[in-house]
Design an enzyme around this catalytic site. Structure first.
Site, PDB file in Angstrom:
ATOM      1  N   TYR A 109      -1.450  25.752  12.461  1.00 12.10           N
ATOM      2  CA  TYR A 109      -0.234  26.578  12.469  1.00 12.10           C
ATOM      3  C   TYR A 109      -0.557  27.882  11.755  1.00 12.10           C
ATOM      4  O   TYR A 109      -1.218  27.885  10.721  1.00 12.10           O
ATOM      5  CB  TYR A 109       0.889  25.847  11.724  1.00 12.10           C
ATOM      6  CG  TYR A 109       2.123  26.684  11.496  1.00 12.10           C
ATOM      7  CD1 TYR A 109       3.182  26.666  12.396  1.00 12.10           C
ATOM      8  CD2 TYR A 109       2.214  27.522  10.375  1.00 12.10           C
ATOM      9  CE1 TYR A 109       4.302  27.453  12.191  1.00 12.10           C
ATOM     10  CE2 TYR A 109       3.331  28.313  10.178  1.00 12.10           C
ATOM     11  CZ  TYR A 109       4.370  28.274  11.074  1.00 12.10           C
ATOM     12  OH  TYR A 109       5.477  29.054  10.886  1.00 12.10           O
ATOM     13  N   GLU A 198       4.873  33.731  15.133  1.00 11.54           N
ATOM     14  CA  GLU A 198       4.528  32.338  14.850  1.00 11.54           C
ATOM     15  C   GLU A 198       3.643  31.792  15.958  1.00 11.54           C
ATOM     16  O   GLU A 198       3.985  31.935  17.127  1.00 11.54           O
ATOM     17  CB  GLU A 198       5.802  31.495  14.738  1.00 11.54           C
ATOM     18  CG  GLU A 198       5.511  30.058  14.355  1.00 11.54           C
ATOM     19  CD  GLU A 198       6.786  29.234  14.235  1.00 11.54           C
ATOM     20  OE1 GLU A 198       7.149  28.857  13.118  1.00 11.54           O
ATOM     21  OE2 GLU A 198       7.408  28.976  15.277  1.00 11.54           O
TER      22      GLU A 198
END
Ligand code: ADP
Ligand code: MG
Length: 391
Positions: A109, A198
């Site tokens: 991530y 993101e």
């Protein structure tokens, strides 16, 4: 403003951030054409909506043949996709992204967001990508690394080292690739006036390359004026129509789920008004800042947008006359009641410049639905009572 995954990946590609090859499609036939052009033997068909969690909701599917690409594109296009980010009503899928299948070894991530407390951008990263990052943040916060970047010095070598050591990347080659990836992403963030980028998951392939498999971007609306290329990426079908209409009239409007419509000037006073309504036992139906130049037209537009919401039982107008004079607002309210059918009680509190004149105007007009209030507490109490039918 937010954009779609495929658009975020176009931006990434311009900055040299690695992404899988892919093409957007509006019909199953276009999806087939895209798969042919991409080549290979595994494709992923991905619903394009402004919400995450598409995989779990059935909006991301693997195809092992061109026929399957067509079949899956047919299923996903036109479906109402419900994910944990869309709300129960879901979102209609109007486009799919056809992407080459990636060789996933690890799912990480990576994001760049503004840390409001530090007033600086931070890079957040985790080895626990691919799954719900909110759960990771809640249950195992130590698995999320945060690297603060002072924008006056920009992304430096030590930021990169902090990141790769934090992620436990030991291979020199991989360290170099990850640092390069993150520094480019930081550049995208700054150049485009993004509020957040993101990537979940950022994958490591079998060959040890890092690739953005997903991409989410949101931008600072106030900076869109200097980014015409982003304005072109706007998808208005993804935006709340009332909020969009309001913004065209210079009103900041956010829909909420209470019963008292609020019309206020200034974001601070709007927040204070909502707090006071809550304190008095009511619930605000919206946040609405009519701005510093409120006039009859903006007030009428404000009423119109507020009254579209069937839950609204009363409206509380709370305006402080600083630059804008209260007598003008009072006249604006009278005008507005002629332009719009205001069928709920309107509690009006006007204070500041020319407040006595404004009170006089409202009193003389003597409109059944318009009730004057003396101050914020009185106005909020009257609005709450009116919403309960007790006024
Ligand atoms: P969302 O976050 O909205 O669920 P993602 O783009 O993250 O959508 O896709 C969900 C999952 O689908 C990913 O975690 C990944 O496992 C898989 N996936 C997505 N794109 C590809 C691709 N090009 N190749 C292989 N798997 C993919
Ligand atoms: Mg994702």
């Amino acid at each position: 403003m937010n954009i779609h995954e495929y658009q975020a990946k176009q931006i990434f590609a311009q900055y040299g951030v690695p992404t899988p090859r892919g093409m957007v499609a509006n019909t199953p036939d276009e999806a087939v054409k895209a798969a042919h052009e991409l080549g290979g033997n595994i494709w992923v068909v991905k619903a394009q909506i402004h919400a995450g969690g598409r995989g779990l909701g059935g909006g991301v599917k693997l195809a092992k043949s061109i026929e399957e690409v067509k079949e899956l594109a047919g299923e996903i296009l036109g479906m109402t996709l419900v994910t944990h980010q869309t709300g129960p009503e879901g979102k209609l899928v109007q486009k799919v992204y056809i992407e080459e299948g990636a060789d996933i070894k690890d799912e990480l991530y990576l994001s760049v967001v503004l840390d409001r407390a530090q007033e600086m951008p931070i890079i957040m990263a985790s080895t626990e990508g691919g799954m719900d990052i909110e759960t990771v943040a809640e249950k195992t916060p130590e698995k999320i690394i945060k690297v603060t970047i002072d924008p006056s010095i920009g992304f430096q070598g030590f930021h990169g080292r902090e990141l790769v050591f934090g992620l436990g990347i030991t291979d020199k080659n991989e360290q170099r690739k990850m640092i390069d990836f993150a520094s480019k992403l930081y550049k995208v963030y700054m150049d485009k006036d993004a509020e957040m980028i993101e990537i979940n998951p950022l994958i490591k392939t079998g060959a040890g390359d890092f690739i953005a498999l997903d991409g989410k971007m949101g931008f600072d609306d106030s900076a869109l004026g200097r980014h015409p290329e982003l304005e072109d990426m706007r998808d208005i079908s993804e935006e709340d129509p009332d909020e969009r209409e309001a913004s065209q009239y210079g009103l900041s409007y956010i829909a909420l789920d209470g019963e008292i419509g609020c019309m206020v000037n200034g974001a601070g006073l709007a927040m204070g008004t909502m707090d006071t309504i809550n304190y008095m036992g009511g619930t605000p139906a919206n946040f609405l800042d009519v701005g510093g130049s409120a006039n009859a037209e903006t007030v009428a537009k404000g009423f119109e947008i507020i009254l579209k919401n069937p839950n609204v039982k009363a409206i509380f107008v709370n305006i402080f006359g600083g630059i804008v004079r209260c007598d003008r607002i009072a006249n604006g309210i009278l005008e507005a009641t002629k332009l719009v059918d205001v069928h709920v009680p309107v509690i009006v509190r006007l204070d500041g410049t020319n407040a006595p004149e404004a009170a006089e105007i409202l009193k003389n007009a003597n409109i059944a639905n318009v009730i004057a209030a003396t101050d914020l507490a009185d106005g909020a109490a009257k609005a709450v009572a009116a919403a309960k039918g007790e006024l």
